[in-house]
Write a protein that holds these residues in place. Structure first.
Motif, PDB file in Angstrom:
ATOM      1  N   ASP A  75     -29.591 -25.646 -10.748  1.00  0.00           N
ATOM      2  CA  ASP A  75     -30.321 -25.643 -12.031  1.00  0.00           C
ATOM      3  C   ASP A  75     -30.077 -24.129 -12.600  1.00  0.00           C
ATOM      4  O   ASP A  75     -29.474 -23.233 -11.930  1.00  0.00           O
ATOM      5  CB  ASP A  75     -31.398 -26.084 -12.228  1.00  0.00           C
ATOM      6  N   GLU A  76     -30.606 -23.903 -13.630  1.00  0.00           N
ATOM      7  CA  GLU A  76     -30.529 -22.684 -14.589  1.00  0.00           C
ATOM      8  C   GLU A  76     -30.873 -21.533 -13.683  1.00  0.00           C
ATOM      9  O   GLU A  76     -30.722 -20.305 -14.058  1.00  0.00           O
ATOM     10  CB  GLU A  76     -31.169 -22.741 -15.856  1.00  0.00           C
ATOM     11  N   ALA A  77     -32.150 -21.857 -12.764  1.00  0.00           N
ATOM     12  CA  ALA A  77     -32.529 -20.911 -11.942  1.00  0.00           C
ATOM     13  C   ALA A  77     -32.111 -20.358 -10.818  1.00  0.00           C
ATOM     14  O   ALA A  77     -32.404 -19.562 -10.156  1.00  0.00           O
ATOM     15  CB  ALA A  77     -34.259 -21.178 -11.810  1.00  0.00           C
ATOM     16  N   SER A  78     -30.779 -21.194 -10.305  1.00  0.00           N
ATOM     17  CA  SER A  78     -30.408 -20.711  -9.081  1.00  0.00           C
ATOM     18  C   SER A  78     -29.394 -19.756  -9.085  1.00  0.00           C
ATOM     19  O   SER A  78     -29.053 -19.073 -10.098  1.00  0.00           O
ATOM     20  CB  SER A  78     -29.135 -22.070  -8.768  1.00  0.00           C
ATOM     21  N   PRO A  79     -29.402 -18.956  -7.697  1.00  0.00           N
ATOM     22  CA  PRO A  79     -28.620 -17.687  -7.749  1.00  0.00           C
ATOM     23  C   PRO A  79     -27.395 -17.561  -8.584  1.00  0.00           C
ATOM     24  O   PRO A  79     -26.571 -18.846  -8.204  1.00  0.00           O
ATOM     25  CB  PRO A  79     -28.513 -17.379  -6.485  1.00  0.00           C
ATOM     26  N   THR A  80     -26.615 -16.836  -8.970  1.00  0.00           N
ATOM     27  CA  THR A  80     -25.201 -16.610  -9.292  1.00  0.00           C
ATOM     28  C   THR A  80     -24.497 -15.496  -8.938  1.00  0.00           C
ATOM     29  O   THR A  80     -25.271 -14.653  -8.264  1.00  0.00           O
ATOM     30  CB  THR A  80     -25.363 -16.453 -10.863  1.00  0.00           C
ATOM     31  N   GLY A  81     -23.159 -15.499  -9.161  1.00  0.00           N
ATOM     32  CA  GLY A  81     -22.496 -14.237  -8.803  1.00  0.00           C
ATOM     33  C   GLY A  81     -22.018 -14.325  -7.388  1.00  0.00           C
ATOM     34  O   GLY A  81     -21.786 -12.849  -6.964  1.00  0.00           O
ATOM     35  N   VAL A  82     -21.862 -15.521  -6.593  1.00  0.00           N
ATOM     36  CA  VAL A  82     -21.344 -15.427  -5.501  1.00  0.00           C
ATOM     37  C   VAL A  82     -19.944 -15.865  -5.267  1.00  0.00           C
ATOM     38  O   VAL A  82     -19.334 -16.309  -6.056  1.00  0.00           O
ATOM     39  CB  VAL A  82     -22.134 -16.256  -4.453  1.00  0.00           C
ATOM     40  N   ALA A  83     -19.068 -15.393  -3.927  1.00  0.00           N
ATOM     41  CA  ALA A  83     -17.783 -16.128  -3.855  1.00  0.00           C
ATOM     42  C   ALA A  83     -16.849 -15.689  -5.072  1.00  0.00           C
ATOM     43  O   ALA A  83     -16.887 -14.769  -5.526  1.00  0.00           O
ATOM     44  CB  ALA A  83     -17.894 -17.590  -3.725  1.00  0.00           C
ATOM     45  N   ARG A  84     -16.076 -16.496  -5.297  1.00  0.00           N
ATOM     46  CA  ARG A  84     -14.890 -16.287  -6.144  1.00  0.00           C
ATOM     47  C   ARG A  84     -15.064 -16.186  -7.515  1.00  0.00           C
ATOM     48  O   ARG A  84     -14.191 -15.682  -8.435  1.00  0.00           O
ATOM     49  CB  ARG A  84     -13.658 -17.562  -6.018  1.00  0.00           C
ATOM     50  N   ARG A  85     -16.284 -16.654  -7.943  1.00  0.00           N
ATOM     51  CA  ARG A  85     -16.585 -16.484  -9.667  1.00  0.00           C
ATOM     52  C   ARG A  85     -17.552 -15.161  -9.917  1.00  0.00           C
ATOM     53  O   ARG A  85     -18.249 -15.171 -10.611  1.00  0.00           O
ATOM     54  CB  ARG A  85     -17.228 -17.779  -9.670  1.00  0.00           C
ATOM     55  N   ALA A  86     -17.246 -14.329  -9.139  1.00  0.00           N
ATOM     56  CA  ALA A  86     -18.084 -13.018  -9.323  1.00  0.00           C
ATOM     57  C   ALA A  86     -17.855 -12.444 -10.799  1.00  0.00           C
ATOM     58  O   ALA A  86     -18.655 -12.024 -11.465  1.00  0.00           O
ATOM     59  CB  ALA A  86     -17.736 -11.972  -8.301  1.00  0.00           C
ATOM     60  N   ALA A  87     -16.645 -12.315 -11.173  1.00  0.00           N
ATOM     61  CA  ALA A  87     -16.228 -11.881 -12.581  1.00  0.00           C
ATOM     62  C   ALA A  87     -16.932 -12.722 -13.621  1.00  0.00           C
ATOM     63  O   ALA A  87     -17.564 -12.576 -14.745  1.00  0.00           O
ATOM     64  CB  ALA A  87     -14.715 -11.638 -12.690  1.00  0.00           C
ATOM     65  N   ARG A  88     -16.901 -14.137 -13.238  1.00  0.00           N
ATOM     66  CA  ARG A  88     -17.502 -15.115 -14.128  1.00  0.00           C
ATOM     67  C   ARG A  88     -18.901 -14.890 -14.356  1.00  0.00           C
ATOM     68  O   ARG A  88     -19.536 -14.823 -15.565  1.00  0.00           O
ATOM     69  CB  ARG A  88     -17.046 -16.396 -13.889  1.00  0.00           C
ATOM     70  N   ALA A  89     -19.677 -14.571 -13.278  1.00  0.00           N
ATOM     71  CA  ALA A  89     -20.914 -14.494 -13.176  1.00  0.00           C
ATOM     72  C   ALA A  89     -21.417 -13.232 -13.783  1.00  0.00           C
ATOM     73  O   ALA A  89     -22.339 -13.180 -14.493  1.00  0.00           O
ATOM     74  CB  ALA A  89     -21.728 -14.729 -11.847  1.00  0.00           C
ATOM     75  N   GLN A  90     -20.542 -12.114 -13.891  1.00  0.00           N
ATOM     76  CA  GLN A  90     -20.890 -10.908 -14.501  1.00  0.00           C
ATOM     77  C   GLN A  90     -20.651 -11.102 -15.929  1.00  0.00           C
ATOM     78  O   GLN A  90     -21.526 -10.336 -16.684  1.00  0.00           O
ATOM     79  CB  GLN A  90     -19.947  -9.803 -14.064  1.00  0.00           C
ATOM     80  N   ALA A  91     -19.707 -11.850 -16.429  1.00  0.00           N
ATOM     81  CA  ALA A  91     -19.728 -11.841 -17.887  1.00  0.00           C
ATOM     82  C   ALA A  91     -20.758 -12.787 -18.455  1.00  0.00           C
ATOM     83  O   ALA A  91     -21.343 -12.520 -19.584  1.00  0.00           O
ATOM     84  CB  ALA A  91     -18.285 -12.757 -18.094  1.00  0.00           C
ATOM     85  N   ASP A  92     -21.162 -13.837 -17.564  1.00  0.00           N
ATOM     86  CA  ASP A  92     -22.360 -14.465 -18.037  1.00  0.00           C
ATOM     87  C   ASP A  92     -23.653 -13.574 -18.175  1.00  0.00           C
ATOM     88  O   ASP A  92     -24.479 -13.642 -19.329  1.00  0.00           O
ATOM     89  CB  ASP A  92     -22.627 -15.728 -16.903  1.00  0.00           C
ATOM     90  N   ALA A  93     -23.665 -13.082 -17.144  1.00  0.00           N
ATOM     91  CA  ALA A  93     -25.033 -12.062 -17.377  1.00  0.00           C
ATOM     92  C   ALA A  93     -24.999 -10.888 -18.387  1.00  0.00           C
ATOM     93  O   ALA A  93     -25.862 -10.610 -19.049  1.00  0.00           O
ATOM     94  CB  ALA A  93     -25.079 -11.217 -15.865  1.00  0.00           C
ATOM     95  N   ASP A  94     -23.710 -10.457 -18.806  1.00  0.00           N
ATOM     96  CA  ASP A  94     -23.641  -9.428 -19.642  1.00  0.00           C
ATOM     97  C   ASP A  94     -23.924 -10.088 -20.929  1.00  0.00           C
ATOM     98  O   ASP A  94     -24.242  -9.409 -21.895  1.00  0.00           O
ATOM     99  CB  ASP A  94     -22.072  -8.922 -19.573  1.00  0.00           C
ATOM    100  N   TRP A  95     -23.179 -11.434 -21.328  1.00  0.00           N
ATOM    101  CA  TRP A  95     -23.803 -11.929 -22.625  1.00  0.00           C
ATOM    102  C   TRP A  95     -25.223 -12.078 -22.686  1.00  0.00           C
ATOM    103  O   TRP A  95     -25.801 -12.047 -23.719  1.00  0.00           O
ATOM    104  CB  TRP A  95     -23.009 -13.242 -22.519  1.00  0.00           C
ATOM    105  N   GLY A  96     -25.617 -12.537 -21.659  1.00  0.00           N
ATOM    106  CA  GLY A  96     -27.097 -12.619 -21.777  1.00  0.00           C
ATOM    107  C   GLY A  96     -27.958 -11.448 -22.030  1.00  0.00           C
ATOM    108  O   GLY A  96     -29.073 -11.825 -22.526  1.00  0.00           O
TER     109      GLY A  96
END
Length: 265
Positions: A104-125
């Motif tokens: 869910d929305e509280a689950s950890p992010t930024g692992v494995a092959r989607r690190a760039a996607r997770a960073q963009a997500d965090a930067d937008w937030g």
């Protein structure tokens, strides 16, 4: 008249623009290959003017390499814009592999092959306090579904019985974005359907609807998938959508792939 600026007029952005225009909105689209109805992403003067004038701003542009091109070029202007609503179409890929468990929305992010996607997500937030981040699973809809893959002979069934995915019909994503505009607080929302399941079930349903036999079960090696398609099977998770239901008053019109595929027919 409300004015939506959509950076990235791809499949989902175009569908949202069509819905908004039908409801009387003024919509400005931005894309890399501009046409008569969109601005060129590289035309900074025109894009900056649109950012300053829009009442609502949405980016659906994914990162390129390690950077988000919208944030790199226009992040400062969007942060300072007078818009009353801002949004970003992210991906449930930020959660990485959960071995089939629920995220869910509280689950950890930024692992494995989607690190760039997770960073963009965090930067937008972090860009604005009023930002809505919509984390999207596999998107399907008219012209982009298992039905099309079956018709074109591109459908595969992979022999991974425990592999589970979530997905969402494009019109349910549009409805979720609209719900957040009308009465949803800022934050993160997973917009997925109610039935995570194996991809094989979609292919089998599509074959049944089209009156065609299901393709044979293949191993990943036998299927000879492209690197991008193969990476699809590197992650296994179920995406929970309860927060969007509670806070946006949203629920999918197509709660499972069955209703969604029939609508695509």
């Amino acid at each position: 008249m409300p004015h939506m600026l959509i950076l990235g007029m791809g499949y989902t952005g175009s569908r949202l623009a069509m819905r908004l225009r039908a409801e009387g909105w003024h919509v400005t689209g931005v894309r890399r290959a501009a046409d008569a109805e969109t601005l060129d992403f590289s035309d900074e003067a025109a894009v900056l003017t649109a950012i300053a004038r829009a009442s609502h701003i949405l980016s659906s542009v994914p990162p390129e390499g390690d950077a988000d091109p919208v944030l790199t070029r226009y992040g400062g202007a969007i942060a300072a814009a007078p818009a009353i609503w801002t949004g970003y179409l992210s991906s449930t890929g930020v959660y990485g592999d959960a071995a089939g468990a629920w995220v869910d929305e509280a689950s950890p992010t930024g692992v494995a092959r989607r690190a760039a996607r997770a960073q963009a997500d965090a930067d937008w937030g972090a860009l604005r306090p009023d930002l809505r981040r919509f984390r999207l699973p596999g998107i399907y809809g008219p012209g982009r579904s298992a039905l099309d893959r079956v018709r074109e002979g591109r459908a595969h069934r992979i022999d991974l019985p425990d592999q589970v995915f979530s997905r969402a019909h494009v019109d349910d994503i549009v409805a979720g974005v609209l719900a957040s505009i009308h009465h949803g607080p800022p934050g993160i929302y997973n917009l997925s359907d109610d039935l995570p399941c194996a991809q094989n079930r979609l292919i089998e349903e599509a074959c049944a609807l089209l009156g065609q036999p299901a393709p044979p079960l293949l191993t990943l090696e036998e299927a000879q998938l492209s690197p991008m398609a193969r990476s699809f099977y590197a992650e296994n998770r179920r995406v929970a959508n309860g927060r969007a239901k509670r806070l946006l008053g949203w629920s999918p019109l197509y709660p499972t792939y069955r209703e969604g595929l029939r609508a695509c027919l």
